[in-house]
Design a protein around this motif. Structure first.
Motif, PDB file in Angstrom:
ATOM      1  N   LEU A 183       0.414  -1.352  -0.027  1.00  0.00           N
ATOM      2  CA  LEU A 183       0.390  -0.529  -0.104  1.00  0.00           C
ATOM      3  C   LEU A 183       1.376   1.477   0.059  1.00  0.00           C
ATOM      4  O   LEU A 183       1.732   1.512   0.913  1.00  0.00           O
ATOM      5  N   ALA A 184       0.319   2.462  -0.459  1.00  0.00           N
ATOM      6  CA  ALA A 184       1.026   3.183  -1.145  1.00  0.00           C
ATOM      7  C   ALA A 184       0.970   4.167   0.274  1.00  0.00           C
ATOM      8  O   ALA A 184      -0.284   4.329   1.551  1.00  0.00           O
ATOM      9  N   ARG A 185       1.611   5.245   0.723  1.00  0.00           N
ATOM     10  CA  ARG A 185       2.140   5.810   1.645  1.00  0.00           C
ATOM     11  C   ARG A 185       2.016   7.284   1.383  1.00  0.00           C
ATOM     12  O   ARG A 185       2.279   8.011   0.802  1.00  0.00           O
ATOM     13  N   ASP A 186       0.708   8.267   1.780  1.00  0.00           N
ATOM     14  CA  ASP A 186       1.415   9.765   1.758  1.00  0.00           C
ATOM     15  C   ASP A 186       2.669  10.134   2.640  1.00  0.00           C
ATOM     16  O   ASP A 186       3.188   9.517   2.884  1.00  0.00           O
ATOM     17  N   GLY A 187       2.466  11.886   2.540  1.00  0.00           N
ATOM     18  CA  GLY A 187       4.307  12.026   2.891  1.00  0.00           C
ATOM     19  C   GLY A 187       3.775  12.268   4.714  1.00  0.00           C
ATOM     20  O   GLY A 187       4.588  12.696   4.792  1.00  0.00           O
ATOM     21  N   GLN A 188       2.840  12.022   4.951  1.00  0.00           N
ATOM     22  CA  GLN A 188       2.764  12.031   7.132  1.00  0.00           C
ATOM     23  C   GLN A 188       3.211   9.986   6.776  1.00  0.00           C
ATOM     24  O   GLN A 188       2.256  10.091   7.943  1.00  0.00           O
ATOM     25  N   GLY A 189       2.819   9.362   5.916  1.00  0.00           N
ATOM     26  CA  GLY A 189       3.354   7.936   6.243  1.00  0.00           C
ATOM     27  C   GLY A 189       2.386   7.149   6.795  1.00  0.00           C
ATOM     28  O   GLY A 189       2.540   5.755   6.947  1.00  0.00           O
ATOM     29  N   GLN A 190       1.140   7.610   6.318  1.00  0.00           N
ATOM     30  CA  GLN A 190      -0.876   6.789   6.656  1.00  0.00           C
ATOM     31  C   GLN A 190      -0.777   5.869   4.858  1.00  0.00           C
ATOM     32  O   GLN A 190      -0.146   7.150   3.979  1.00  0.00           O
ATOM     33  N   VAL A 191      -1.307   5.378   5.433  1.00  0.00           N
ATOM     34  CA  VAL A 191      -1.697   4.593   4.359  1.00  0.00           C
ATOM     35  C   VAL A 191      -3.421   4.783   3.711  1.00  0.00           C
ATOM     36  O   VAL A 191      -3.814   4.829   5.454  1.00  0.00           O
ATOM     37  N   ARG A 192      -3.599   5.907   3.121  1.00  0.00           N
ATOM     38  CA  ARG A 192      -5.166   6.526   3.100  1.00  0.00           C
ATOM     39  C   ARG A 192      -5.901   5.422   1.889  1.00  0.00           C
ATOM     40  O   ARG A 192      -5.397   5.433   0.702  1.00  0.00           O
ATOM     41  N   ILE A 193      -7.017   4.584   1.987  1.00  0.00           N
ATOM     42  CA  ILE A 193      -7.825   4.589   1.095  1.00  0.00           C
ATOM     43  C   ILE A 193      -9.244   5.052   0.853  1.00  0.00           C
ATOM     44  O   ILE A 193      -9.825   5.662   2.165  1.00  0.00           O
ATOM     45  N   TYR A 194      -9.381   5.653   0.235  1.00  0.00           N
ATOM     46  CA  TYR A 194     -10.794   6.066  -0.325  1.00  0.00           C
ATOM     47  C   TYR A 194     -12.313   5.458  -0.710  1.00  0.00           C
ATOM     48  O   TYR A 194     -11.341   4.505  -1.106  1.00  0.00           O
ATOM     49  N   LEU A 195     -12.754   6.375  -0.608  1.00  0.00           N
ATOM     50  CA  LEU A 195     -14.193   4.587  -0.824  1.00  0.00           C
ATOM     51  C   LEU A 195     -14.060   4.699  -1.903  1.00  0.00           C
ATOM     52  O   LEU A 195     -14.655   3.724  -2.730  1.00  0.00           O
ATOM     53  N   GLN A 196     -14.170   6.272  -2.807  1.00  0.00           N
ATOM     54  CA  GLN A 196     -14.149   5.994  -4.364  1.00  0.00           C
ATOM     55  C   GLN A 196     -13.478   4.843  -4.874  1.00  0.00           C
ATOM     56  O   GLN A 196     -13.457   4.497  -5.634  1.00  0.00           O
ATOM     57  N   ASP A 197     -12.339   5.193  -4.402  1.00  0.00           N
ATOM     58  CA  ASP A 197     -11.448   4.195  -4.692  1.00  0.00           C
ATOM     59  C   ASP A 197     -11.545   3.072  -5.089  1.00  0.00           C
ATOM     60  O   ASP A 197     -11.455   2.563  -5.311  1.00  0.00           O
ATOM     61  N   ALA A 198     -12.140   2.785  -3.337  1.00  0.00           N
ATOM     62  CA  ALA A 198     -12.159   1.303  -3.038  1.00  0.00           C
ATOM     63  C   ALA A 198     -13.242   0.764  -3.786  1.00  0.00           C
ATOM     64  O   ALA A 198     -13.186  -0.173  -4.607  1.00  0.00           O
ATOM     65  N   GLN A 199     -14.223   1.923  -3.801  1.00  0.00           N
ATOM     66  CA  GLN A 199     -15.693   1.361  -5.026  1.00  0.00           C
ATOM     67  C   GLN A 199     -15.346   0.445  -6.432  1.00  0.00           C
ATOM     68  O   GLN A 199     -15.661  -0.404  -6.990  1.00  0.00           O
ATOM     69  N   LYS A 200     -14.044   1.320  -7.184  1.00  0.00           N
ATOM     70  CA  LYS A 200     -14.140   1.425  -8.442  1.00  0.00           C
ATOM     71  C   LYS A 200     -12.665   0.437  -8.563  1.00  0.00           C
ATOM     72  O   LYS A 200     -12.947  -1.062  -8.985  1.00  0.00           O
ATOM     73  N   GLN A 201     -12.133   0.198  -7.684  1.00  0.00           N
ATOM     74  CA  GLN A 201     -11.126  -1.453  -7.718  1.00  0.00           C
ATOM     75  C   GLN A 201     -12.192  -2.612  -7.585  1.00  0.00           C
ATOM     76  O   GLN A 201     -12.597  -3.327  -8.293  1.00  0.00           O
ATOM     77  N   ALA A 202     -13.610  -2.297  -6.209  1.00  0.00           N
ATOM     78  CA  ALA A 202     -14.004  -3.908  -6.132  1.00  0.00           C
ATOM     79  C   ALA A 202     -15.478  -3.731  -7.360  1.00  0.00           C
ATOM     80  O   ALA A 202     -15.727  -5.208  -7.808  1.00  0.00           O
ATOM     81  N   ALA A 203     -15.414  -3.115  -8.145  1.00  0.00           N
ATOM     82  CA  ALA A 203     -16.391  -3.337  -9.282  1.00  0.00           C
ATOM     83  C   ALA A 203     -15.323  -3.979 -10.781  1.00  0.00           C
ATOM     84  O   ALA A 203     -15.926  -4.164 -11.328  1.00  0.00           O
ATOM     85  N   ALA A 204     -14.467  -3.482 -10.537  1.00  0.00           N
ATOM     86  CA  ALA A 204     -13.075  -3.776 -11.226  1.00  0.00           C
ATOM     87  C   ALA A 204     -12.896  -5.129 -11.051  1.00  0.00           C
ATOM     88  O   ALA A 204     -12.096  -5.772 -11.995  1.00  0.00           O
ATOM     89  N   GLY A 205     -13.442  -5.892  -9.888  1.00  0.00           N
ATOM     90  CA  GLY A 205     -12.839  -7.098  -9.637  1.00  0.00           C
ATOM     91  C   GLY A 205     -11.241  -7.263  -8.927  1.00  0.00           C
ATOM     92  O   GLY A 205     -10.560  -8.351  -9.044  1.00  0.00           O
ATOM     93  N   GLN A 206     -10.936  -6.399  -8.772  1.00  0.00           N
ATOM     94  CA  GLN A 206      -9.468  -5.792  -8.182  1.00  0.00           C
ATOM     95  C   GLN A 206      -9.415  -5.829  -6.790  1.00  0.00           C
ATOM     96  O   GLN A 206      -8.197  -5.253  -6.432  1.00  0.00           O
TER      97      GLN A 206
END
Length: 171
Positions: free
Chosen positions: A129-152
């Motif tokens: 998982l990619a980390r942002d400038g603060q060293g945190q992993v950010r998972i955004y709802l819209q991105d996760a929904q797109k990945q789920a719809a694509a079966g990824q």
């Protein structure tokens, strides 16, 4: 003759080092002793919060199946970050990448020489998982929904549990 003696000494030294390492490889990350349980008393063996699962056990008093264990969901609204897989399906072993997480011994109150031994196994997954400038992993709802719809969907870590009864049969 000297060469054979040196070779024998090297082999003995390797065996002396390898034996404890092999024994240590199967050691659980955490070993615990449960409280003695009466026959028919349903009790929690282990909670796996990542998988929203609780392992419950009971001594049955039946000679054919002296202990029974089942996995139950902890809460209907719990969002699992890992999957619980039955041991018959998962076949957990160190050779297949599983790690012995917890070993729990639960004695039978009416027969202290008999114990239920529960091994909880964990199979981690590589999380890139990619980390942002603060060293945190950010998972955004819209991105996760797109990945789920694509079966990824990302693979989740897995947990499994094996149970066995050890000790003398009491009557």
């Amino acid at each position: 003759m000297f060469r054979q003696a040196v070779l024998l000494a090297v082999l003995v030294a390797v065996a002396a080092v390898a034996s404890p390492l092999q024994a240590q490889a199967m050691k659980a990350e955490r070993e615990q002793a449960g409280a003695a349980q009466a026959v028919g008393a349903l009790h929690s063996v282990r909670t796996i919060p990542e998988a929203c699962t609780r392992l419950e056990g009971v001594f049955t008093g039946d000679a054919a199946q002296p202990y029974r264990m089942q996995a139950v969901q902890t809460a209907p609204t719990c969002q699992p970050r890992a999957r619980y897989v039955e041991a018959a399906q998962a076949r957990p072993s160190q050779a297949s990448g599983w790690i012995l997480n917890t070993l729990t011994r639960i004695p039978d109150a009416s027969c202290p020489s008999r114990q239920a031994v529960v091994r909880v196994w964990r199979k981690p997954v590589a999380q890139d998982l990619a980390r942002d400038g603060q060293g945190q992993v950010r998972i955004y709802l819209q991105d996760a929904q797109k990945q789920a719809a694509a079966g990824q969907m990302r693979e989740l870590p897995q947990y499994s549990a094996q149970m066995e009864v050890v000790g003398a049969s009491c009557r």
